[in-house]
Enzyme design. Structure first.
Site, short mmCIF file in Angstrom:
data_model
loop_
_atom_site.label_atom_id
_atom_site.label_comp_id
_atom_site.label_asym_id
_atom_site.label_seq_id
_atom_site.Cartn_x
_atom_site.Cartn_y
_atom_site.Cartn_z
N LYS A 164 13.47 47.06 22.84
CA LYS A 164 14.64 46.17 22.61
C LYS A 164 14.77 46.16 20.88
O LYS A 164 16.01 46.20 20.25
CB LYS A 164 14.54 44.82 23.05
CG LYS A 164 14.80 44.67 24.56
CD LYS A 164 14.91 43.06 25.06
CE LYS A 164 14.96 43.02 26.54
NZ LYS A 164 14.92 41.71 26.87
N LYS A 223 15.33 53.60 34.82
CA LYS A 223 15.75 52.48 35.74
C LYS A 223 17.25 52.03 35.72
O LYS A 223 17.63 52.16 34.35
CB LYS A 223 14.89 51.41 35.70
CG LYS A 223 14.83 50.73 34.29
CD LYS A 223 13.95 49.32 34.09
CE LYS A 223 14.43 48.77 33.01
NZ LYS A 223 13.92 47.45 32.64
N LYS A 231 20.77 46.47 32.80
CA LYS A 231 22.30 46.01 32.33
C LYS A 231 22.33 46.53 30.74
O LYS A 231 23.54 46.56 30.36
CB LYS A 231 22.34 44.55 32.46
CG LYS A 231 21.42 43.64 31.91
CD LYS A 231 21.31 42.37 32.45
CE LYS A 231 19.89 41.79 32.43
NZ LYS A 231 19.90 40.48 33.30
#
Ligand code: TYM
Length: 330
Positions: free
Chosen positions: A112, A193, A196
């Site tokens: 992130k 994977k 979102k």
């Protein structure tokens, strides 16, 4: 009854199929066998930039979806994290027992922080707040997807460290990860994977999506070279992912699906799966809308949940304060 706690972020307008198959399905099952606490983690949602009005709405939509999926406020405690003040209070204590390097090794933080321009201290301490969520409720088990395994390791380490230093205070929780569905792959890029934040619109199925769009996405899912419909995640991640989704939603073993589609093509499989997924999602979207129509009732459910959660969390926090050498919280 053993205790269970899990959480989900309200960072999108809808949960996706990976959230459901990896975690939420277990949430619904475990309310029958466990003393279950489930939390919409809005404190975690501000670790990346956010819009206040959108967050307020998304927390409600998240709660409505969880009810629509089958969480029953009579059988579990459903609450919004920001409504229970103990979470950041315990998080602070745990932060002071977490190594800087230890937190820096979290792969989700590394991913992130590489992607976001604005990297906050909150993004860094995110997994410690997650530890507080779990330890406040003395949870025995934590149903999550595979991507949370490393965070759960940290939570266990923190619980053990605290117990060793100050005397037994926290239950050391175990992750509950369903092997078959622990990672649902992106439909367009089956090597990674469904996510979102990382998936494009064609790779992700939202539970609240229009049936026509769902069918279209399943039908255009990327499959693998060759023609055979066999479960082989290493060499055929696309087809294997579709078989996993099919098998779980339709409650048909994968071997039986392999037999059913022997000699048939990927198109046949996708056509049938498109119906299965669309039929699964339509009633959830419908029920979510009806929960959202009665916001007073929804507020009531969440307030009652927060009160029950607060009672448990306050007891644990008081114990931790005592151990640490603090005066009792008000
Ligand atoms: P979040 O909100 O990203 O995801 C919610 C749950 O969905 C699972 N999941 C998946 N499972 C299978 N395949 C996928 N493609 C997939 N994508 C997501 C996640 O593993 C998760 O279980 N850090 C947590 C939220 C959290 C939490 C907690 C969880 C905060 N406090 C305490 C458990 C206990 C998260 O970001 O989940």
């Amino acid at each position: 009854r053993p205790r269970v706690l899990s959480g989900i972020q309200p960072t999108a307008d809808s949960f996706h199929l990976g959230n459901y198959l990896g975690a939420l399905r277990s949430w619904v099952e475990m309310q029958e066998t466990h003393d279950a606490f489930y939390c919409v983690v809005d404190l975690h949602a501000i670790t990346i930039s956010h819009d206040p009005a959108q967050l307020r709405r998304r927390s409600l939509v998240a709660a409505a979806q969880l009810l629509a999926l089958g969480l029953d406020p009579q059988r579990c405690t459903l609450f919004v994290q920001s409504q229970v003040p103990e979470h950041p209070m315990l998080s602070w204590i745990l932060e002071c027992h977490t190594g800087f390097g230890e937190a820096g090794r979290m792969t989700q933080f590394k991913d992130k922080s590489a992607k976001n321009e604005r990297v906050t201290v909150g993004l860094f301490t995110y997994p410690v707040l997650q530890a507080a969520d779990i330890l406040l409720y003395q949870a025995d088990a934590v149903p999550v997807g595979e991507d949370q395994r490393q965070h759960l390791e940290l939570v266990r380490d923190l619980a053990q460290r605290f117990n060793t230093t100050y005397g037994r205070t926290f239950t050391v929780p175990s992750p509950y990860i369903v092997k078959e569905t622990g990672t649902i792959q992106d439909l367009a890029e089956p090597a990674r994977k469904m996510s979102k934040s990382a998936s494009g619109p064609s790779g992700i199925i939202d539970l609240l999506e229009e049936p026509a769009r769902i069918r279209k996405k399943i039908k255009s899912a990327v499959t693998d070279t060759g023609r055979e419909i066999v479960y082989d995640p290493e060499n055929k991640p696309g087809v294997s992912n579709l078989l996993t989704i099919f098998s779980t939603l339709a409650a048909v073993p994968i071997v039986e699906l392999q037999n059913r589609y022997e000699g048939k093509g990927y198109g046949d499989l996708k056509k049938d799966l498109a119906e299965v997924v669309a039929d699964f999602c339509a009633p959830i979207a419908e029920r979510t809308r009806s929960y959202l129509d009665d916001q007073a009732e929804l507020d009531k459910i969440l307030l009652a949940g927060a009160e029950k959660a607060h009672a448990v969390a306050a007891r644990t926090l008081a114990h931790a304060y005592e151990r640490i050498g603090f005066r009792q919280p008000l």
